[in-house]
Write a protein that holds these residues in place. Structure first.
Motif, PDB file in Angstrom:
ATOM      1  N   ASN A  30       0.840  -1.718   0.491  1.00 53.55           N
ATOM      2  CA  ASN A  30       0.183   0.233   0.315  1.00 53.55           C
ATOM      3  C   ASN A  30       0.608   1.292   0.236  1.00 53.55           C
ATOM      4  O   ASN A  30      -0.056   1.910   0.050  1.00 53.55           O
ATOM      5  CB  ASN A  30      -1.499  -0.307   1.211  1.00 53.55           C
ATOM      6  N   ALA A  31       2.424   1.205  -0.307  1.00 49.32           N
ATOM      7  CA  ALA A  31       3.205   1.949  -0.436  1.00 49.32           C
ATOM      8  C   ALA A  31       3.677   2.587  -1.570  1.00 49.32           C
ATOM      9  O   ALA A  31       4.385   0.830  -1.374  1.00 49.32           O
ATOM     10  CB  ALA A  31       3.467   2.634   1.024  1.00 49.32           C
ATOM     11  N   PHE A  32       4.449   3.086  -1.923  1.00 46.11           N
ATOM     12  CA  PHE A  32       5.531   2.932  -2.961  1.00 46.11           C
ATOM     13  C   PHE A  32       6.965   4.059  -2.258  1.00 46.11           C
ATOM     14  O   PHE A  32       6.463   5.396  -2.320  1.00 46.11           O
ATOM     15  CB  PHE A  32       5.068   3.550  -4.325  1.00 46.11           C
ATOM     16  N   TYR A  33       8.108   3.506  -2.050  1.00 48.71           N
ATOM     17  CA  TYR A  33       9.131   4.390  -1.013  1.00 48.71           C
ATOM     18  C   TYR A  33       9.780   5.316  -2.281  1.00 48.71           C
ATOM     19  O   TYR A  33      10.558   3.945  -3.817  1.00 48.71           O
ATOM     20  CB  TYR A  33      10.268   3.821  -0.392  1.00 48.71           C
ATOM     21  N   PHE A  34      10.315   6.405  -2.173  1.00 55.76           N
ATOM     22  CA  PHE A  34      11.247   6.975  -3.210  1.00 55.76           C
ATOM     23  C   PHE A  34      12.491   7.832  -2.778  1.00 55.76           C
ATOM     24  O   PHE A  34      11.980   8.014  -1.195  1.00 55.76           O
ATOM     25  CB  PHE A  34      10.271   7.767  -4.476  1.00 55.76           C
ATOM     26  N   GLN A  35      13.225   7.956  -3.377  1.00 58.14           N
ATOM     27  CA  GLN A  35      14.664   9.052  -2.672  1.00 58.14           C
ATOM     28  C   GLN A  35      13.639  10.145  -1.883  1.00 58.14           C
ATOM     29  O   GLN A  35      12.912  11.013  -2.605  1.00 58.14           O
ATOM     30  CB  GLN A  35      15.297   9.056  -2.996  1.00 58.14           C
ATOM     31  N   GLU A  36      14.229  11.035  -1.052  1.00 65.97           N
ATOM     32  CA  GLU A  36      13.494  12.353  -0.324  1.00 65.97           C
ATOM     33  C   GLU A  36      13.901  13.598  -0.960  1.00 65.97           C
ATOM     34  O   GLU A  36      14.743  12.705  -2.154  1.00 65.97           O
ATOM     35  CB  GLU A  36      14.161  12.779   0.933  1.00 65.97           C
ATOM     36  N   GLY A  37      13.125  14.049  -1.609  1.00 68.57           N
ATOM     37  CA  GLY A  37      13.367  15.401  -2.919  1.00 68.57           C
ATOM     38  C   GLY A  37      12.575  14.893  -4.330  1.00 68.57           C
ATOM     39  O   GLY A  37      12.891  15.618  -5.067  1.00 68.57           O
ATOM     40  N   HIS A  38      12.153  13.629  -4.614  1.00 68.84           N
ATOM     41  CA  HIS A  38      12.079  13.520  -5.880  1.00 68.84           C
ATOM     42  C   HIS A  38      10.030  12.694  -5.800  1.00 68.84           C
ATOM     43  O   HIS A  38       9.765  12.346  -6.972  1.00 68.84           O
ATOM     44  CB  HIS A  38      12.214  11.788  -6.123  1.00 68.84           C
ATOM     45  N   ALA A  39       9.800  13.436  -5.039  1.00 67.80           N
ATOM     46  CA  ALA A  39       7.918  12.985  -5.144  1.00 67.80           C
ATOM     47  C   ALA A  39       7.147  13.634  -6.516  1.00 67.80           C
ATOM     48  O   ALA A  39       6.722  13.173  -6.820  1.00 67.80           O
ATOM     49  CB  ALA A  39       7.706  13.635  -3.964  1.00 67.80           C
ATOM     50  N   GLY A  40       8.068  14.485  -6.983  1.00 66.82           N
ATOM     51  CA  GLY A  40       7.476  15.209  -8.092  1.00 66.82           C
ATOM     52  C   GLY A  40       7.633  14.447  -9.695  1.00 66.82           C
ATOM     53  O   GLY A  40       6.860  14.519 -10.744  1.00 66.82           O
ATOM     54  N   LEU A  41       8.196  13.701  -9.758  1.00 63.33           N
ATOM     55  CA  LEU A  41       8.588  12.151 -10.471  1.00 63.33           C
ATOM     56  C   LEU A  41       7.233  11.715 -11.005  1.00 63.33           C
ATOM     57  O   LEU A  41       7.574  11.446 -11.688  1.00 63.33           O
ATOM     58  CB  LEU A  41       9.756  11.239 -10.092  1.00 63.33           C
ATOM     59  N   TYR A  42       6.418  11.842  -9.372  1.00 60.42           N
ATOM     60  CA  TYR A  42       5.441  10.883  -9.771  1.00 60.42           C
ATOM     61  C   TYR A  42       4.412  10.907  -8.992  1.00 60.42           C
ATOM     62  O   TYR A  42       3.046   9.696  -9.654  1.00 60.42           O
ATOM     63  CB  TYR A  42       5.713   9.626  -8.183  1.00 60.42           C
ATOM     64  N   GLN A  43       4.126  12.181  -9.438  1.00 64.44           N
ATOM     65  CA  GLN A  43       2.423  12.896  -9.738  1.00 64.44           C
ATOM     66  C   GLN A  43       1.953  12.585 -10.412  1.00 64.44           C
ATOM     67  O   GLN A  43       0.266  12.973 -10.529  1.00 64.44           O
ATOM     68  CB  GLN A  43       2.951  14.251  -9.407  1.00 64.44           C
ATOM     69  N   ASP A  44       2.415  11.399 -11.414  1.00 62.00           N
ATOM     70  CA  ASP A  44       1.440  11.463 -13.243  1.00 62.00           C
ATOM     71  C   ASP A  44       1.739  10.181 -12.935  1.00 62.00           C
ATOM     72  O   ASP A  44       0.544   9.374 -13.915  1.00 62.00           O
ATOM     73  CB  ASP A  44       2.404  11.984 -14.150  1.00 62.00           C
ATOM     74  N   ALA A  45       1.494   8.955 -11.165  1.00 60.88           N
ATOM     75  CA  ALA A  45       1.559   7.905 -11.607  1.00 60.88           C
ATOM     76  C   ALA A  45       0.320   7.713 -11.470  1.00 60.88           C
ATOM     77  O   ALA A  45      -1.220   8.042 -10.340  1.00 60.88           O
ATOM     78  CB  ALA A  45       1.810   7.582 -10.733  1.00 60.88           C
ATOM     79  N   ARG A  46      -0.441   6.637 -12.850  1.00 66.13           N
ATOM     80  CA  ARG A  46      -1.576   6.285 -12.887  1.00 66.13           C
ATOM     81  C   ARG A  46      -1.930   4.193 -12.637  1.00 66.13           C
ATOM     82  O   ARG A  46      -3.145   4.070 -12.894  1.00 66.13           O
ATOM     83  CB  ARG A  46      -2.299   6.546 -14.359  1.00 66.13           C
TER      84      ARG A  46
END
Length: 178
Positions: free
Chosen positions: A132-148
């Protein structure tokens, strides 16, 4: 060599063997599992990005929840339904892009060529697929805003492993080694 040293060494070897077998199994799952895409369910944008992870929900969860038998634990509040079963398998149909849609709960029925099984778990009255979670490098949240879509590898038992997130056109936003 004292007996307690022998027992300690044997225990250590067995523990290392179990861990390495588990790692090997997951690597094989990632290398040879069938690719499947699960559509992400909309979530509150304020809770979508939380620090260094993204909360995930999938459209398929709601479909499975609706198909499961339920009880009404409190007669005075009939809107509060509880799931009466635990973990199981869902039959999904794959389209030409390998996007999964819910067909039915698995009850030993034969599967069509474009269908496969996905394991689900029931935890605290909610349906869960893999994570129920996807972990990513801190500060990279913008990379995943288009996730569908979540991209998964599925083995023969229907176990899912999340390997990345994709946009509407199934372009990779992030990836673990496939």
């Amino acid at each position: 060599m004292p007996l307690n040293v022998k027992v300690t060494l044997v225990t250590l070897v067995v523990a290392l063997l179990v861990v390495n077998i588990s790692i090997y199994d997951k690597e094989q799952h990632l290398a040879h599992g069938q690719v499947v895409y699960l559509e992400l369910a909309p979530v509150d944008p304020r809770s979508l990005m939380q620090g260094d992870y993204m909360a995930l929900r999938f459209q398929l969860q709601q479909k499975v929840y609706q198909a499961l038998p339920k009880t009404v634990p409190d007669e005075s509040r009939p809107w509060r339904q509880a799931i009466t079963v635990a973990d199981g398998l869902a039959v999904v149909k794959l389209d030409e892009r390998k996007v999964a849609t819910f067909e039915a709960l698995y009850e030993d029925q034969p599967l069509a060529e474009n269908e496969l099984l996905l394991q689900y778990r029931v935890r605290h009255g909610r349906i869960k697929f893999a994570t129920n979670a996807f972990y990513f490098q801190e500060g990279h949240a913008g990379l995943y805003q288009d996730a569908r879509y979540g991209r998964f590898r599925v083995d023969e038992q229907g176990e899912l492993l999340l390997v990345g997130l994709n946009d509407e056109a199934l372009n990779v936003l992030t990836s673990l080694p496939d």
